[in-house]
Scaffold this motif. Structure first.
Motif, PDB file in Angstrom:
ATOM      1  N   ASP A 214       5.173   7.290  -1.360  1.00 47.01           N
ATOM      2  CA  ASP A 214       3.787   6.875  -1.582  1.00 47.01           C
ATOM      3  C   ASP A 214       3.734   6.051  -2.856  1.00 47.01           C
ATOM      4  O   ASP A 214       3.062   6.394  -3.814  1.00 47.01           O
ATOM      5  CB  ASP A 214       2.901   8.127  -1.718  1.00 47.01           C
ATOM      6  CG  ASP A 214       1.435   7.780  -1.670  1.00 47.01           C
ATOM      7  OD1 ASP A 214       1.099   6.776  -1.041  1.00 47.01           O
ATOM      8  OD2 ASP A 214       0.633   8.512  -2.265  1.00 47.01           O
ATOM      9  N   GLU A 215       4.497   4.958  -2.809  1.00 53.05           N
ATOM     10  CA  GLU A 215       4.769   4.198  -4.021  1.00 53.05           C
ATOM     11  C   GLU A 215       3.517   3.760  -4.764  1.00 53.05           C
ATOM     12  O   GLU A 215       3.354   4.027  -5.942  1.00 53.05           O
ATOM     13  CB  GLU A 215       5.618   2.972  -3.667  1.00 53.05           C
ATOM     14  CG  GLU A 215       6.202   2.280  -4.883  1.00 53.05           C
ATOM     15  CD  GLU A 215       7.342   1.363  -4.476  1.00 53.05           C
ATOM     16  OE1 GLU A 215       8.062   0.901  -5.352  1.00 53.05           O
ATOM     17  OE2 GLU A 215       7.504   1.116  -3.257  1.00 53.05           O
ATOM     18  N   PHE A 216       2.614   3.102  -4.034  1.00 45.31           N
ATOM     19  CA  PHE A 216       1.446   2.567  -4.696  1.00 45.31           C
ATOM     20  C   PHE A 216       0.201   3.313  -4.253  1.00 45.31           C
ATOM     21  O   PHE A 216      -0.317   3.082  -3.159  1.00 45.31           O
ATOM     22  CB  PHE A 216       1.275   1.088  -4.392  1.00 45.31           C
ATOM     23  CG  PHE A 216       2.375   0.248  -4.936  1.00 45.31           C
ATOM     24  CD1 PHE A 216       2.356  -0.156  -6.255  1.00 45.31           C
ATOM     25  CD2 PHE A 216       3.440  -0.121  -4.140  1.00 45.31           C
ATOM     26  CE1 PHE A 216       3.379  -0.933  -6.776  1.00 45.31           C
ATOM     27  CE2 PHE A 216       4.466  -0.897  -4.652  1.00 45.31           C
ATOM     28  CZ  PHE A 216       4.438  -1.304  -5.968  1.00 45.31           C
ATOM     29  N   ALA A 217      -0.266   4.222  -5.092  1.00 46.90           N
ATOM     30  CA  ALA A 217      -1.527   4.875  -4.795  1.00 46.90           C
ATOM     31  C   ALA A 217      -2.617   3.819  -4.798  1.00 46.90           C
ATOM     32  O   ALA A 217      -3.545   3.851  -4.004  1.00 46.90           O
ATOM     33  CB  ALA A 217      -1.817   5.957  -5.823  1.00 46.90           C
ATOM     34  N   THR A 218      -2.480   2.858  -5.673  1.00 50.84           N
ATOM     35  CA  THR A 218      -3.456   1.777  -5.758  1.00 50.84           C
ATOM     36  C   THR A 218      -2.734   0.508  -6.189  1.00 50.84           C
ATOM     37  O   THR A 218      -1.560   0.546  -6.502  1.00 50.84           O
ATOM     38  CB  THR A 218      -4.569   2.134  -6.748  1.00 50.84           C
ATOM     39  OG1 THR A 218      -5.534   1.110  -6.733  1.00 50.84           O
ATOM     40  CG2 THR A 218      -4.011   2.312  -8.121  1.00 50.84           C
ATOM     41  N   LEU A 219      -3.449  -0.597  -6.154  1.00 53.70           N
ATOM     42  CA  LEU A 219      -2.882  -1.888  -6.528  1.00 53.70           C
ATOM     43  C   LEU A 219      -1.663  -2.218  -5.687  1.00 53.70           C
ATOM     44  O   LEU A 219      -0.673  -2.727  -6.187  1.00 53.70           O
ATOM     45  CB  LEU A 219      -2.497  -1.910  -8.011  1.00 53.70           C
ATOM     46  CG  LEU A 219      -3.626  -1.684  -9.007  1.00 53.70           C
ATOM     47  CD1 LEU A 219      -3.074  -1.647 -10.395  1.00 53.70           C
ATOM     48  CD2 LEU A 219      -4.674  -2.764  -8.871  1.00 53.70           C
ATOM     49  N   ARG A 220      -1.732  -1.877  -4.424  1.00 56.98           N
ATOM     50  CA  ARG A 220      -0.579  -2.189  -3.583  1.00 56.98           C
ATOM     51  C   ARG A 220      -0.541  -3.682  -3.299  1.00 56.98           C
ATOM     52  O   ARG A 220      -1.575  -4.357  -3.346  1.00 56.98           O
ATOM     53  CB  ARG A 220      -0.598  -1.377  -2.297  1.00 56.98           C
ATOM     54  CG  ARG A 220      -1.836  -1.418  -1.490  1.00 56.98           C
ATOM     55  CD  ARG A 220      -1.649  -0.619  -0.211  1.00 56.98           C
ATOM     56  NE  ARG A 220      -1.748   0.822  -0.411  1.00 56.98           N
ATOM     57  CZ  ARG A 220      -2.886   1.506  -0.490  1.00 56.98           C
ATOM     58  NH1 ARG A 220      -4.040   0.870  -0.408  1.00 56.98           N
ATOM     59  NH2 ARG A 220      -2.900   2.802  -0.647  1.00 56.98           N
TER      60      ARG A 220
END
Lengths: 223, 223
Positions: A214-220
DNA sequence: TCAAAAGTGTTCGTAGTACACCCATGT
DNA sequence: ACATGGGTGTACTACGAACACTTTTGA
């Protein structure tokens, strides 16, 4: 100046039959000292820090089933060890529940909520290790290194509970880990418990290596 | 056995007037060597690794405005430096855009996408530092250490873009960072650009210290 | 047939993305 | 006025939390 390797090795263990399994850390107390210490020692000339950590655990603790080992921060306070200036490179190690572990006489597993007196800054090292483990449980497949080869979801739930320190919903855990392809159904079923109940499906981890799920919780990245 | 400290120090800089600002790393090439190196050196007896890193950057690179410094992994391959066995404790350092920085003659800032030849494993260290920075941008307030004291959102967006390597939506960035109380409006407005346009509101980071703002993407504690 | 444990389904809230549209300023 | 950049509003989507309900077994 000395460089030592110290490992906080965790395993989920049944401390007593009545209570739930607990997150335990391997400690040693050589020469019947008053305080307990993390296992470790000095690095050899021809090895990296991680091979050194693995070697010391195998040689001195008879622990050979470390499924995951990763570096924590280096503790470098000049006064952390009063006698000689010692820099400690610390590691987090994880041992699956189904790995045999009979530590030698001067070593023992201790529940992380009932720690004895510890030498120097070893309590802080254990705290850092717990923190790292809890964080990685939420965005990686790191639990593979704590779980047995096959397990019912209820058991995995207990593992997460012990490592995180709070209850997790078994139902949702299955959904989350399935969606991320962290675990897969094996098609086999386990045995039902002592008091009856439906026999559980057995699951297994898809990988035996750390993977960020789940690398990018945000700003993917876009798209 | 030597223990050295190496720092990958980043700053967002305008490489040339035409193109967008770029993530740059501070490199040094003493004695006109062919390859560039990360700044660093040997630890002193009475200092921790992080104070050592700060001291070496100030003394040798004249960089005194490191707003954030954190440990990366230790590189301990026995052959990483051919001559003497050298263990490298590596650091990620961040310098705000508005900090003055005039590196000495043998040092220079290099865009991370146009790196020159690097000694030993220094390229891997820079890669680890970039990776850590990108990861922490998404769940901490780490950008405080790259941004100036006050800034319009468009500028912050450029900083994120440079550090992450892809475009971010300025609108949503404001919403996300506001919701998490990472940035706050200062009430002041900046100057309008060369080609007209509405003058931008200026924002500032709420903290000047690393804070985790999105600890549990999933498996958060109940209640 | 009842308790116990496992598994399924449903609802709800919320965070983040994408994008259209409105606002303020210099030329 | 109009181009230019800044700011606001609004769907839409997706994931996770909570929890009720159904299924399968042993006694």
């Amino acid at each position: 100046m000395r460089v030592e390797v110290l490992s906080a090795v965790f395993q989920i263990r049944e401390v007593d039959a009545a209570s739930a399994p607990m997150l335990c850390v391997l400690l040693t107390r050589p020469d019947s000292a008053t305080a307990w210490s993390l296992p470790g020692g000095d690095i050899a000339d021809d090895e990296t820090l991680s091979t050194s950590a693995r070697r010391l655990l195998a040689e001195r603790m008879d622990v050979r089933d470390v499924a995951h080992l990763e570096q924590l921060v280096v503790f470098s306070d000049p006064d952390r060890v009063p006698t000689t200036r010692t820099i400690a490179s610390t590691y987090l190690g994880l041992v699956p529940t189904d790995a045999p572990s009979a530590p030698p006489g001067d070593a023992a597993w201790h529940g992380v909520d009932r720690l004895p007196d510890l030498t120097f800054d070893h309590a802080a090292i254990i705290a850092a290790a717990r923190h790292r483990l809890a964080a990685k449980l939420s965005y990686t497949n790191i639990a593979f290194a704590l779980a047995p080869a096959r397990f019912p979801m209820s058991e995995l739930s207990e593992i997460y509970c012990a490592a995180l320190g709070y209850a997790v919903d078994t139902t949702n855990l299955l959904r989350i880990l399935s969606r991320r392809s962290v675990i897969v159904a094996t098609g086999t079923v386990g045995k039902t418990g002592r008091a009856g109940g439906r026999p559980p499906a057995l699951y297994a981890f898809a990988d035996n290596e750390l993977r960020v799920t789940d690398e990018f919780a945000t700003l993917r990245p876009p798209m």
